[in-house]
Design an enzyme around this catalytic site. Structure first.
Site, PDB file in Angstrom:
ATOM      1  N   ILE A  74       0.910  -1.325  -0.082  1.00 37.08           N
ATOM      2  CA  ILE A  74      -0.010   0.074   0.003  1.00 37.08           C
ATOM      3  C   ILE A  74       0.774   1.330  -0.008  1.00 37.08           C
ATOM      4  CG2 ILE A  74      -0.119  -0.082   2.432  1.00 37.08           C
ATOM      5  CD1 ILE A  74      -2.967   1.191   2.077  1.00 37.08           C
ATOM      6  N   ALA A  75       0.666   2.196  -0.814  1.00 38.19           N
ATOM      7  CA  ALA A  75       1.510   3.560  -0.795  1.00 38.19           C
ATOM      8  C   ALA A  75       0.643   4.558  -1.212  1.00 38.19           C
ATOM      9  CB  ALA A  75       2.560   3.096  -1.627  1.00 38.19           C
ATOM     10  N   GLU A 107       3.206  -7.630   6.449  1.00 37.85           N
ATOM     11  CA  GLU A 107       4.661  -7.460   7.096  1.00 37.85           C
ATOM     12  C   GLU A 107       4.778  -6.019   6.763  1.00 37.85           C
ATOM     13  OE1 GLU A 107       4.703 -10.072   4.423  1.00 37.85           O
ATOM     14  OE2 GLU A 107       4.529 -11.617   6.036  1.00 37.85           O
ATOM     15  N   ASN A 112       8.761   1.583  10.534  1.00 37.48           N
ATOM     16  CA  ASN A 112       7.788   2.259   9.856  1.00 37.48           C
ATOM     17  C   ASN A 112       6.650   2.639  10.721  1.00 37.48           C
ATOM     18  OD1 ASN A 112       6.168   3.458   7.750  1.00 37.48           O
ATOM     19  ND2 ASN A 112       6.261   1.834   6.247  1.00 37.48           N
ATOM     20  N   TYR A 119      -2.122   0.869  10.555  1.00 38.94           N
ATOM     21  CA  TYR A 119      -2.665  -0.490  10.573  1.00 38.94           C
ATOM     22  C   TYR A 119      -3.437  -0.594  12.078  1.00 38.94           C
ATOM     23  CZ  TYR A 119       0.512  -1.155   6.396  1.00 38.94           C
ATOM     24  OH  TYR A 119       0.901  -1.167   5.189  1.00 38.94           O
TER      25      TYR A 119
HETATM   26  N1  COA Z   1       3.264   9.857  11.284  1.00 38.79           N
HETATM   27  C1  COA Z   1       2.634   9.312  12.278  1.00 38.79           C
HETATM   28  N2  COA Z   1       1.455   8.503  11.756  1.00 38.79           N
HETATM   29  C2  COA Z   1       0.700   8.409  10.548  1.00 38.79           C
HETATM   30  C3  COA Z   1       1.516   8.953   9.562  1.00 38.79           C
HETATM   31  C4  COA Z   1       2.696   9.697   9.850  1.00 38.79           C
HETATM   32  N3  COA Z   1       3.645  10.245   8.725  1.00 38.79           N
HETATM   33  N4  COA Z   1       0.973   8.758   8.307  1.00 38.79           N
HETATM   34  C5  COA Z   1      -0.384   8.140   8.751  1.00 38.79           C
HETATM   35  N5  COA Z   1      -0.338   7.786  10.201  1.00 38.79           N
HETATM   36  C6  COA Z   1      -1.263   7.332  10.809  1.00 38.79           C
HETATM   37  C7  COA Z   1      -2.220   8.306  11.771  1.00 38.79           C
HETATM   38  O1  COA Z   1      -2.500   7.600  12.960  1.00 38.79           O
HETATM   39  C8  COA Z   1      -3.170   8.818  10.737  1.00 38.79           C
HETATM   40  O2  COA Z   1      -4.269   9.259  11.364  1.00 38.79           O
HETATM   41  P1  COA Z   1      -4.009  11.043  11.458  1.00 38.79           P
HETATM   42  O3  COA Z   1      -3.596  11.595  10.035  1.00 38.79           O
HETATM   43  O4  COA Z   1      -5.766  11.418  11.866  1.00 38.79           O
HETATM   44  O5  COA Z   1      -3.393  11.300  12.797  1.00 38.79           O
HETATM   45  C9  COA Z   1      -3.463   7.321  10.193  1.00 38.79           C
HETATM   46  O6  COA Z   1      -2.171   6.728   9.991  1.00 38.79           O
HETATM   47  C10 COA Z   1      -4.310   7.424   8.937  1.00 38.79           C
HETATM   48  O7  COA Z   1      -3.429   8.179   8.097  1.00 38.79           O
HETATM   49  P2  COA Z   1      -3.844   8.284   6.460  1.00 38.79           P
HETATM   50  O8  COA Z   1      -3.855   9.595   5.891  1.00 38.79           O
HETATM   51  O9  COA Z   1      -4.840   7.471   6.083  1.00 38.79           O
HETATM   52  O10 COA Z   1      -2.511   7.743   5.726  1.00 38.79           O
HETATM   53  P3  COA Z   1      -1.775   8.248   4.314  1.00 38.79           P
HETATM   54  O11 COA Z   1      -2.850   8.191   3.170  1.00 38.79           O
HETATM   55  O12 COA Z   1      -0.880   9.088   4.594  1.00 38.79           O
HETATM   56  O13 COA Z   1      -0.933   6.768   4.136  1.00 38.79           O
HETATM   57  C11 COA Z   1       1.131   5.284   4.403  1.00 38.79           C
HETATM   58  C12 COA Z   1      -0.044   6.172   5.142  1.00 38.79           C
HETATM   59  C13 COA Z   1       1.884   4.467   5.374  1.00 38.79           C
HETATM   60  C14 COA Z   1       0.387   4.249   3.531  1.00 38.79           C
HETATM   61  C15 COA Z   1       1.968   6.371   3.736  1.00 38.79           C
HETATM   62  O14 COA Z   1       2.705   7.154   4.609  1.00 38.79           O
HETATM   63  C16 COA Z   1       2.876   5.836   2.587  1.00 38.79           C
HETATM   64  O15 COA Z   1       2.440   5.645   1.491  1.00 38.79           O
HETATM   65  N6  COA Z   1       4.257   5.675   3.154  1.00 38.79           N
HETATM   66  C17 COA Z   1       5.194   5.111   2.209  1.00 38.79           C
HETATM   67  C18 COA Z   1       4.893   3.437   1.683  1.00 38.79           C
HETATM   68  C19 COA Z   1       4.663   2.566   2.935  1.00 38.79           C
HETATM   69  O16 COA Z   1       5.589   2.880   3.899  1.00 38.79           O
HETATM   70  N7  COA Z   1       3.751   1.725   2.875  1.00 38.79           N
HETATM   71  C20 COA Z   1       3.422   0.832   3.788  1.00 38.79           C
HETATM   72  C21 COA Z   1       4.173  -0.278   3.646  1.00 38.79           C
HETATM   73  S1  COA Z   1       3.889  -1.658   4.901  1.00 38.79           S
END
Ligand code: COA
Length: 170
Positions: A74-75, A107, A112, A119
């Site tokens: 997921i990204a 995983e 991260n 999650y």
């Molecule tokens: N720091 C801390 N908490 C975070 C965060 C950050 N940078 N990003 C997301 N969260 C947590 C928070 O609890 C957030 O809720 P909040 O914004 O109300 O505090 C909750 O997740 C939901 O966030 P959301 O906006 O839905 O997430 P996102 O759309 O930004 O996507 C990832 C989250 C992890 C998928 C994104 O950061 C990403 O693509 N990262 C790089 C790829 C990756 O690591 N993928 C997962 C591999 S296992």
């Protein structure tokens, strides 16, 4: 300023150039095109795209192995993170699976913290480690599960295979 609505639909082969562009910006060791093609070719999997104004903002890849759903990838585009897009994708995935008894696993790098927080908010619980799982830096993978018992609020890991209490980093 209000944002345009998010459209979530099945990911297609035609999306893959945009997927690869996001993948390379989002991960230190991105998946190859061939890995995405392989996942899209599996009829039992669910691969989703999230778009804003017709442009890909995020994707997720989920494979099914017997009764278990494995969230493989997921990204979210780094420019569109922290806007609830991953949350919307995970909710849509649950809706598509449409099974209260479904078990999901994944995983994630132990370091991260953003992904682990995402999650956990979505009902996943840490339930084990794969030691030195990531070849680029030898980092451990945290294994997480979302299963009916914890989702139903009992806090129990009773229906998770080999549960262990794991302390996460960050
Ligand atoms: N720091 C801390 N908490 C975070 C965060 C950050 N940078 N990003 C997301 N969260 C947590 C928070 O609890 C957030 O809720 P909040 O914004 O109300 O505090 C909750 O997740 C939901 O966030 P959301 O906006 O839905 O997430 P996102 O759309 O930004 O996507 C990832 C989250 C992890 C998928 C994104 O950061 C990403 O693509 N990262 C790089 C790829 C990756 O690591 N993928 C997962 C591999 S296992």
């Amino acid at each position: 300023m209000s944002q345009s609505p998010l459209e979530i639909r099945r990911l297609t082969y035609a999306d893959l150039p945009q997927v690869i562009a996001i993948e390379r910006r989002a991960f230190p060791t991105p998946w190859s095109l061939a890995m995405f093609v392989l996942e899209l070719s599996k009829p039992s999997g669910i691969c989703l795209a999230a778009l804003r104004d017709g442009t890909l903002a995020a994707y997720c890849i989920c494979s099914r192995y017997d009764t278990v759903w494995h969230l493989m990838n997921i990204a979210v585009d780094p420019d569109a993170q922290r806007q609830g897009i991953a949350t919307a994708l995970l909710a849509h995935l649950t809706w598509r699976v449409n099974d209260d008894q479904a078990r999901f696993t994944l995983e994630v790098r132990r370091s991260n913290a953003p992904a682990i927080a995402l999650y956990e908010r979505h009902g996943y619980r840490a339930a084990g480690l794969r030691r030195r799982y990531y070849q680029d830096n030898g980092e451990d993978a945290l294994i997480m599960w979302s299963t009916p018992a914890p989702r139903n609020g009992s806090g129990s890991l009773a229906d998770v295979p080999n549960p262990q209490r794991i302390r996460t980093v960050g």
